[in-house]
Design a protein around this motif. Structure first.
Motif, short mmCIF file in Angstrom:
data_model
loop_
_atom_site.label_atom_id
_atom_site.label_comp_id
_atom_site.label_asym_id
_atom_site.label_seq_id
_atom_site.Cartn_x
_atom_site.Cartn_y
_atom_site.Cartn_z
N LEU A 131 0.93 -1.24 -0.18
CA LEU A 131 0.08 -0.02 0.08
C LEU A 131 0.87 1.36 -0.04
N ILE A 132 2.04 1.37 0.87
CA ILE A 132 2.85 2.59 0.97
C ILE A 132 3.57 2.79 -0.23
N ARG A 133 4.09 1.50 -1.02
CA ARG A 133 4.78 1.78 -2.17
C ARG A 133 3.68 2.37 -3.41
N TYR A 134 2.78 1.78 -3.44
CA TYR A 134 1.64 2.23 -4.48
C TYR A 134 1.20 3.57 -4.15
N PHE A 135 1.18 3.74 -2.75
CA PHE A 135 0.50 5.23 -2.84
C PHE A 135 1.72 6.20 -3.08
N GLU A 136 2.97 5.90 -2.80
CA GLU A 136 4.20 6.86 -3.24
C GLU A 136 4.05 6.91 -4.64
N LYS A 137 3.82 5.93 -5.46
CA LYS A 137 4.02 6.00 -7.09
C LYS A 137 2.72 6.79 -7.46
N TYR A 138 1.59 6.39 -6.85
CA TYR A 138 0.47 7.03 -7.15
C TYR A 138 0.55 8.63 -6.96
#
Length: 197
Positions: free
Chosen positions: A40-47
């Motif tokens: 979730l954190i990695r995806y949020f950062e990319k988002y």
């Protein structure tokens, strides 16, 4: 498992207490690798890198997690909160994300629906994926692009997101309200008794 479905929430109370005014995703639960929190954190950062909008991520629950410097100002880790605060936070969110791949049930998804918000889950968790499919109360993802698409759909379609929350709420009350669960047990034991009399 039964749920207490008679809950209340107040978004304005959340805004006043925490002063978080931007739209946000909420994660509720233990913050550890077993819950797939770092996905979730990695995806949020990319988002955030790709979208550049004002979306925030609010984390509630025990445990500690490292937040990348690039999104440090966009993530609020509120730690443990009391039950009423949890309901207020979820109600104020755009959606609840439950990224875990290993759930046998998910109380926070049910709570999200009772607070009128849709749920976003991982496709590789059969239980939570079944819940969102069966209820039409949310969406699921398996990779970053699907995550981005689901988030943007919910942000861009508030009425549909509201309908997902309502669908989920109805689903919880029809399947997991305590009187419903108790009756299922009673009916089951009645059939067992009748079979062996």
């Amino acid at each position: 498992v039964g749920m207490d479905t008679d809950i209340s929430y107040d978004k304005e109370r959340f805004y006043d207490k925490y002063d978080i005014r931007d739209p946000f995703i909420v994660y509720a639960g233990r913050k550890d690798e077993g819950k797939n929190i770092y996905t979730l954190i990695r995806y949020f950062e990319k988002y955030k890198e790709r979208m550049g909008n004002h979306l925030k991520l609010v984390l509630i629950g025990g445990g500690k997690v490292e937040i990348p410097d690039a999104i440090e100002g966009d993530v609020y880790d509120l730690g443990f909160v009391d039950r009423q605060d949890k309901y207020d936070i979820i109600a104020a969110s755009q959606l609840l994300c439950q990224p875990s791949k290993n759930e046998s049930f998910s109380i926070v998804i049910m709570e999200s629906w009772l607070c009128g918000r849709p749920a976003l889950v991982h496709r590789d968790c059969e239980v939570t994926k079944h819940f969102v499919q069966d209820s039409n109360g949310g969406l699921y993802f398996s990779n970053y692009m699907e995550f981005e698409g689901c988030i943007n759909y919910i942000l861009d379609h508030p009425e549909e997101a509201k309908a997902m929350g309502k669908n989920g709420c109805r689903y919880v009350k029809e399947h997991f309200d305590w009187p419903v669960v108790v009756k299922k047990y009673q009916d089951f034991f009645k059939r067992v008794i009748e079979k062996y009399q």
